[in-house]
Design a protein around this motif. Structure first.
Motif, mmCIF file in Angstrom:
data_model
loop_
_atom_site.group_PDB
_atom_site.id
_atom_site.type_symbol
_atom_site.label_atom_id
_atom_site.label_comp_id
_atom_site.label_asym_id
_atom_site.label_seq_id
_atom_site.Cartn_x
_atom_site.Cartn_y
_atom_site.Cartn_z
ATOM 1 N N THR A 199 1.305 -1.089 -0.440
ATOM 2 C CA THR A 199 -0.264 0.062 0.259
ATOM 3 C C THR A 199 0.960 0.985 0.001
ATOM 4 N N ILE A 200 0.636 2.381 -0.879
ATOM 5 C CA ILE A 200 0.226 3.341 -0.472
ATOM 6 C C ILE A 200 0.880 4.225 0.637
ATOM 7 N N THR A 201 2.918 4.254 1.645
ATOM 8 C CA THR A 201 2.342 5.092 2.862
ATOM 9 C C THR A 201 2.275 6.371 3.393
ATOM 10 N N GLU A 202 3.765 7.041 2.402
ATOM 11 C CA GLU A 202 4.139 8.057 2.162
ATOM 12 C C GLU A 202 3.611 8.928 0.814
ATOM 13 N N LYS A 203 3.399 10.153 0.734
ATOM 14 C CA LYS A 203 3.681 10.851 -0.614
ATOM 15 C C LYS A 203 4.064 11.939 -0.960
ATOM 16 N N TYR A 204 4.802 12.799 -1.376
ATOM 17 C CA TYR A 204 5.293 14.307 -1.791
ATOM 18 C C TYR A 204 5.465 14.086 -2.498
ATOM 19 N N ASP A 205 4.723 15.198 -3.304
ATOM 20 C CA ASP A 205 4.597 16.073 -4.606
ATOM 21 C C ASP A 205 4.813 17.900 -5.159
ATOM 22 N N ASP A 206 5.294 17.859 -5.813
ATOM 23 C CA ASP A 206 5.424 19.550 -5.949
ATOM 24 C C ASP A 206 5.542 19.299 -7.768
ATOM 25 N N GLU A 207 5.861 20.388 -8.235
ATOM 26 C CA GLU A 207 5.953 20.563 -9.447
ATOM 27 C C GLU A 207 7.485 19.879 -10.073
ATOM 28 N N LEU A 208 8.404 20.410 -8.816
ATOM 29 C CA LEU A 208 10.065 19.561 -9.712
ATOM 30 C C LEU A 208 9.904 17.942 -8.445
ATOM 31 N N CYS A 218 8.645 13.397 -7.576
ATOM 32 C CA CYS A 218 7.131 13.704 -6.540
ATOM 33 C C CYS A 218 7.596 11.747 -6.467
ATOM 34 N N THR A 219 7.916 11.679 -5.014
ATOM 35 C CA THR A 219 8.607 10.331 -4.187
ATOM 36 C C THR A 219 6.866 10.348 -3.479
ATOM 37 N N HIS A 277 10.387 10.107 -8.786
ATOM 38 C CA HIS A 277 11.244 11.137 -10.158
ATOM 39 C C HIS A 277 10.949 13.208 -9.780
ATOM 40 N N TYR A 278 12.001 12.887 -11.378
ATOM 41 C CA TYR A 278 12.882 14.486 -10.889
ATOM 42 C C TYR A 278 12.557 15.425 -11.887
ATOM 43 N N ASN A 279 11.624 16.021 -11.804
ATOM 44 C CA ASN A 279 11.414 17.034 -13.339
ATOM 45 C C ASN A 279 12.783 18.130 -13.936
ATOM 46 N N ASN A 280 12.296 19.060 -15.399
ATOM 47 C CA ASN A 280 13.502 19.622 -15.536
ATOM 48 C C ASN A 280 14.828 18.952 -15.339
ATOM 49 N N ALA A 316 15.597 7.584 -17.735
ATOM 50 C CA ALA A 316 15.898 8.653 -17.712
ATOM 51 C C ALA A 316 14.992 8.895 -19.054
ATOM 52 N N SER A 317 14.089 9.341 -19.583
ATOM 53 C CA SER A 317 13.213 9.657 -20.255
ATOM 54 C C SER A 317 12.050 10.784 -20.552
ATOM 55 N N GLY A 318 11.889 11.369 -21.676
ATOM 56 C CA GLY A 318 11.605 12.792 -21.536
ATOM 57 C C GLY A 318 12.507 13.765 -20.929
ATOM 58 N N HIS A 319 12.273 14.516 -20.107
ATOM 59 C CA HIS A 319 13.204 15.160 -19.427
ATOM 60 C C HIS A 319 12.623 15.041 -17.792
ATOM 61 N N TYR A 320 13.020 13.097 -17.412
ATOM 62 C CA TYR A 320 12.533 13.061 -15.437
ATOM 63 C C TYR A 320 13.824 12.168 -15.927
#
Length: 223
Positions: free
Chosen positions: A126-135, A137-138, A153-156, A195-199
């Motif tokens: 089960t998913i027990t923790e989640k942290y997400d912003d525009e840059l 996600c964990t 995953h990391y953006n930019n 790495a794929s796209g810009h992630y």
């Protein structure tokens, strides 16, 4: 189709940018020095291949490509997505026991998109923790036995540098969802990096490597 592009391009240059023709230049009568003129002529000759003539105007080829892409969107109603080829600029850091990476992107037109599809939750977790912003996600997945899987995953990515521990580990280059990456195993911890796209993606956990591979494959629709 070519006629449509010609008409639309002529319309854009004639009507949308006509204000450039009427722009009052306060330096119209200014005379440049002979040295400046000579230098500019040399620069213009070098830059000749970067421009293209459209009617009476000369515009940069890159701008023309952007205009054509926009016109394709208007005419066909279809978005032109950009797929990025990721280059791994790698350096082995023996002092720290890491592979140090700086990413570089080269773009090309493609039907691929860069939307994120998160990995499916494995059976028993089960998913027990989640942290997400525009840059970034964990997400942390846990099972009743205390095993954990961490997805990030990391953006930019072009502004991202990372160091991957590979000291005294089973560390091998691999193709993950069609992209370059690495597999990692050390002291009961397994991981996938790619790495794929810009992630940039990471999947690591105290679980069997096959579980991580299945989670990564469940994301393949994001490419």
């Amino acid at each position: 189709m070519n006629n449509n592009f010609d008409v639309a391009l002529k319309h854009a240059l004639t009507n949308e940018f006509c204000w450039l023709d009427d722009f009052e230049n306060p330096y119209a009568e200014y005379a440049f020095s002979p040295q400046f003129e000579t230098s500019m002529n040399a620069i213009i000759l070098k830059a000749e291949n970067n421009y293209i003539s459209v009617g009476k105007r000369r515009i940069r080829k890159t701008l023309l490509v952007a205009i054509i892409a926009l016109l394709a969107l208007v005419i066909t109603g279809c978005a032109v997505a950009v797929h990025y080829i990721v280059e791994w600029n790698e350096e082995q850091n023996d002092a720290q026991g890491t592979l140090d990476v700086v990413f570089q992107l080269d773009g090309e037109n493609s039907s691929h998109s860069n939307n994120i599809t998160l990995p499916k939750t494995p059976d028993g977790y089960t998913i027990t923790e989640k942290y997400d912003d525009e840059l970034s996600c964990t997400m942390v997945y846990s099972d009743p036995e205390g095993n954990q899987i961490i997805y990030s995953h990391y953006n930019n990515i072009e502004n991202l540098s990372t160091s991957i521990d590979n000291e005294d580990a089973t560390f091998e280059e691999a193709t993950i969802n069609g992209s370059k990456g690495y597999t990692y195993s050390k002291e009961g911890v397994n991981a996938l990096y790619w790495a794929s796209g810009h992630y940039f993606y990471e999947l690591q956990g105290t679980c069997d490597m096959n579980i991580l591979w299945k989670m990564a494959e469940s994301m393949i629709d994001s490419r």
